[in-house]
Design an enzyme around this catalytic site. Structure first.
Site, PDB file in Angstrom:
ATOM      1  N   SER A  73     -10.743  -0.075   6.528  1.00 29.16           N
ATOM      2  CA  SER A  73     -10.078   0.143   5.267  1.00 29.16           C
ATOM      3  C   SER A  73      -9.312  -1.315   4.719  1.00 29.16           C
ATOM      4  O   SER A  73      -8.786  -1.155   3.499  1.00 29.16           O
ATOM      5  CB  SER A  73      -8.906   1.110   5.245  1.00 29.16           C
ATOM      6  OG  SER A  73      -9.613   2.331   5.098  1.00 29.16           O
TER       7      SER A  73
ATOM      8  N   SER B 112      -9.740   1.963   2.218  1.00 36.80           N
ATOM      9  CA  SER B 112      -8.733   2.701   1.466  1.00 36.80           C
ATOM     10  C   SER B 112      -7.843   1.776   0.778  1.00 36.80           C
ATOM     11  O   SER B 112      -7.015   2.090   0.021  1.00 36.80           O
ATOM     12  CB  SER B 112      -8.097   3.580   2.357  1.00 36.80           C
ATOM     13  OG  SER B 112      -7.529   2.988   3.382  1.00 36.80           O
TER      14      SER B 112
ATOM     15  N   LYS C 278       0.775  -1.462  -0.228  1.00 37.11           N
ATOM     16  CA  LYS C 278      -0.094  -0.154   0.091  1.00 37.11           C
ATOM     17  C   LYS C 278       0.964   1.245  -0.098  1.00 37.11           C
ATOM     18  O   LYS C 278       1.940   1.323   0.896  1.00 37.11           O
ATOM     19  CB  LYS C 278      -0.912  -0.060   1.355  1.00 37.11           C
ATOM     20  CG  LYS C 278      -1.889   1.073   1.383  1.00 37.11           C
ATOM     21  CD  LYS C 278      -2.902   1.053   2.489  1.00 37.11           C
ATOM     22  CE  LYS C 278      -4.184   1.910   2.520  1.00 37.11           C
ATOM     23  NZ  LYS C 278      -4.956   1.586   3.510  1.00 37.11           N
TER      24      LYS C 278
END
Length: 478
Positions: free
Chosen positions: A179, A155, A80
């Site tokens: 997320s 996210s 990420k």
């Protein structure tokens, strides 16, 4: 036969050790798959295959010697973007910060590399990881491989999309209100929200007891593998817990369900759960019951309004002000959802004192503890709504089941209560398919710091509701 780019990490390691597969071959397959399909889903901010190839060759040499065989040796891992790599850009999705560079590896990146994992790509996020859809002015729209009309969630949406599309066997994620678990649910993958402190974070927001970094993968075993590498005390995070995370998954398949006591909670109070999400959640409960688990349906007295007020009061004193500080020099470049998040957080802090939020949190935690008494774990949906539009902003709320209009689209998700109760481990696993053609998922919630039980239950769900062989009907896109 499983296509090489969809090979799970646990099997890949076994084949590496037996010399039936080389890390170089696996990386090449992942690179070819990325070239073929990432243009249609936009899961990556950048790829690092040129750097990854020498590492894969070195891993292959280690297997040939039979020495220095670290836990992730030779496995590609998608990171990420917020998990910084020393010397590479670290923008948090913000246009104004697209040239900033990380001064050091994030703690989870440091541990993955030490374990032999190879960072081959970085995954998309919304700005500052503050939305449950994944699009930004900097990186554009990330789409769900199962149906590109819809979002992979956020996210950690880029991580979920990459896993589902076969662009990585493992990925990093983070979770402050869902997320990790929402992208796992929307993409048919597995995501783990560890209890607070289990996996080290980056100061100063590592002190936020809602947040946590963690693993995503396509199987429960692979998620446990990566969680074990990430966990443990880190000198840069004084909230991190000492000791390794030893997760020994049962190899008995569905028999692991026998004797488990599971609380099934469909609505967590008044969440308006879509009919297909409810049906898939009940199917998980029924399958566990058929395999010998005791499954009892329970109710909680929570409301979406109360949960939303509590979390935004929390954000109003921590994440909201941090975001305002970070973006004060360029507010005009922010996405509308980022401005909305900061405004909602500021409003909640204006209306509620910090102690009001703490009182609400401890009440919610006590209610959860009472509801789970006598059970090994609780199972509920990850999201009440089955899908989010890939490019949606949801500034005026969202329409939920039965035509009910929710003021804030986050009220359509059922993850935030377990960030409020963030000492509870939560594993998100697939539960079925929604009518719109993307997966749905359930959350397996454990008692505080009881990581082992949620993985045991997750392995049982995976056995009684097999999923890993299912793939999105993803055509090559340009």
């Amino acid at each position: 036969m499983t296509e090489l780019h969809y090979l799970d990490a646990t099997t890949a390691l076994r084949l590496f050790r037996s010399r039936e597969l080389s890390p170089v071959e696996l990386l090449a397959a992942v690179a070819a798959r990325t070239e073929a399909v990432n243009g249609g889903i936009n899961a990556f901010t950048e790829t690092l295959f040129d750097e990854a190839l020498p590492a894969a060759r070195q891993a292959a040499a280690s297997y040939a010697r039979g020495r220095d065989l670290t836990p992730l040796l030779g496995l590609p891992v998608a990171a990420k973007e917020k998990h910084g790599l020393k010397g590479r850009t670290l923008s948090q999705g913000l246009v104004a910060r697209k040239w900033e560079r990380a001064k050091e590896d994030h703690p989870v990146i440091e541990r993955i590399r030490r374990a032999g994992g190879i960072i081959h790509a970085r995954t998309t996020t919304p700005e500052y990881s503050c939305a449950t859809v994944t699009h930004s002015p900097l990186w554009g729209v990330t789409r769900n491989p199962w149906n590109p009309q819809f979002s992979p969630g956020g996210s950690s949406g880029g991580s979920g999309a990459a896993l589902a599309a076969g662009l990585a066997p493992l990925a990093t994620a983070s979770d402050i209100a869902g997320s990790t678990r929402l992208p796992a649910s929307f993409t048919g993958t597995v995501g783990y929200k560890a209890p607070y402190g289990r996996i080290p974070g980056l100061a100063p927001l590592s002190a936020d007891h809602y947040r946590g970094d963690g693993p995503m993968a396509r199987t429960v075993a692979d998620t446990a593998l990566l969680a074990g590498v990430m966990a443990g005390r880190h000198p840069g995070d004084h909230t991190s817990l000492d000791g390794p995370l030893a997760l020994s998954l049962p190899d008995t398949g569905a028999a692991a369900a026998a004797g488990l006591r599971i609380a099934l909670c469909i609505r967590l109070g008044n969440y308006p759960v879509a009919a297909d999400v409810e049906a898939n959640t009940r199917a998980v409960g029924a399958a566990l019951r058929s395999a010998g688990a005791v499954v009892e349906e329970i109710e909680l007295a929570w409301t979406t309004e109360d949960i939303s007020r509590t979390i935004f009061t929390h954000f109003g004193y921590l994440l909201g002000p941090a975001m305002e500080d970070e973006t004060a020099d360029s507010p005009e470049s922010l996405a509308a959802y980022t401005r909305r998040f900061m405004a909602d957080a500021r409003k909640a802090a204006d209306e509620n004192r910090f102690i009001d939020g703490i009182r609400a949190e401890t009440r919610i935690q006590a209610e959860l503890a009472a509801a789970m008494a006598g059970f090994d774990a609780l199972i509920c949906p990850a999201s009440a709504v089955a899908a989010l539009d890939a490019d949606g902003t949801y500034l005026d709320g969202i329409e939920a089941a039965g035509g009910e209009r929710l003021d804030h689209y986050w009220q359509g998700h059922m993850t935030a209560p377990f960030n409020i109760a963030n000492r509870c481990p939560v594993l998100a696993v697939p539960s079925g398919m929604a009518d719109c053609g993307i997966p749905t998922g359930v959350q397996i919630v454990g008692h505080p710091f009881d990581d082992a039980t949620v993985f045991t239950v997750g392995a049982a769900v995976e056995a009684v509701r097999p999923w890993a062989a299912r793939r999105p009907d993803l055509l090559v896109m340009s």
